[in-house]
Design an enzyme around this catalytic site. Structure first.
Site, short mmCIF file in Angstrom:
data_model
loop_
_atom_site.label_atom_id
_atom_site.label_comp_id
_atom_site.label_asym_id
_atom_site.label_seq_id
_atom_site.Cartn_x
_atom_site.Cartn_y
_atom_site.Cartn_z
CB SER A 162 8.07 5.67 7.70
OG SER A 162 6.69 5.99 7.65
N GLY B 232 8.05 1.53 6.90
CA GLY B 232 7.20 0.60 5.98
C GLY B 232 6.69 -0.63 6.46
CG ASN C 269 3.31 1.75 6.71
OD1 ASN C 269 3.20 2.53 5.24
ND2 ASN C 269 4.35 1.09 7.57
CG ASP D 75 5.68 12.05 2.23
OD1 ASP D 75 5.62 12.75 3.21
OD2 ASP D 75 6.13 10.52 2.47
CG HIS E 60 7.14 10.12 5.68
ND1 HIS E 60 6.30 10.09 4.10
CD2 HIS E 60 6.90 9.04 6.61
CE1 HIS E 60 6.01 8.28 4.77
NE2 HIS E 60 6.57 7.72 5.29
#
Length: 196
Positions: free
Chosen positions: A24, A61, A90, A171, A174
């Site tokens: 991402s 992801g 991830n 979040d 990002h």
């Protein structure tokens, strides 16, 4: 083929490709794709290195297992001259087995090198709450793989913005649009020598 189209055809045939295999962070999560660092890099390449283009095969992801399973297909599809591998975050955030993460990254490096491409391995760091043993081993994967395979290494993609909370979306993972040029500028010095 009309003669007038020959120069355009020759230019396209001589075009060289940077393939980005990322998650991402490279897929511009939460942003219009054109605002992400990869799209900004493509624009910079067009202006500073005519004849180069970027193929962004990043998926939000994505894990190293996903990248390893897709690498052969993407290499065939894009026939890249340079591959940027920006994967592993991830895996780390999910606490996945680091031996397997390393094996997946190595599979991607080897496949890329065997296809004739140069490789830039882009590392990541984990928050301290994952514990020093795991976080240090996670970082070592990148440095040891780059050393073992003689690839270029950018140790930490988010280094220019890591300590700036305002550089991240809600979040806290990002980067916002305003931070993306800093990421592009951070990647550029590691990438540029591979374009010669």
């Amino acid at each position: 083929m009309a003669l007038a189209s020959l120069p355009a055809f020759a230019a396209a045939a001589g075009e060289r490709t940077v393939l980005v295999m990322g998650d991402s962070l490279s897929a511009a999560y939460g942003l219009p794709p054109e605002q992400g660092w990869v799209a900004l890099l493509a624009t910079q390449l067009r202006s500073e290195r005519p004849g180069w283009k970027v193929a962004n095969a990043s998926i939000s992801g994505e894990t190293t297992a996903g990248g390893a399973s897709r690498i052969a297909t993407e290499l065939r599809r894009h026939a890249p001259d340079v591959v940027i591998i920006e994967l592993g975050a991830n895996d780390g955030l999910r606490g996945l087995d680091l031996v397997q993460t390393r094996a997946n990254l190595e599979r991607m490096i080897v496949a890329s090198r065997e296809s004739g491409a140069r490789v830039l391995l882009v590392g990541m760091r984990l928050p301290p709450n994952y514990g020093p043993q795991y976080t240090q081993a996670f970082e070592r994967n990148y440095t040891e793989l780059a050393e073992a395979h003689g690839t270029a290494l950018l140790p930490f993609l988010l280094e220019p913005i890591a300590m700036d909370r305002d550089a991240f979306q809600a979040d806290n993972l990002h980067p916002v649009a305003e931070a993306q040029p800093k990421l592009r500028d951070h990647v550029w010095p590691a990438l540029a020598p591979l374009l010669d």
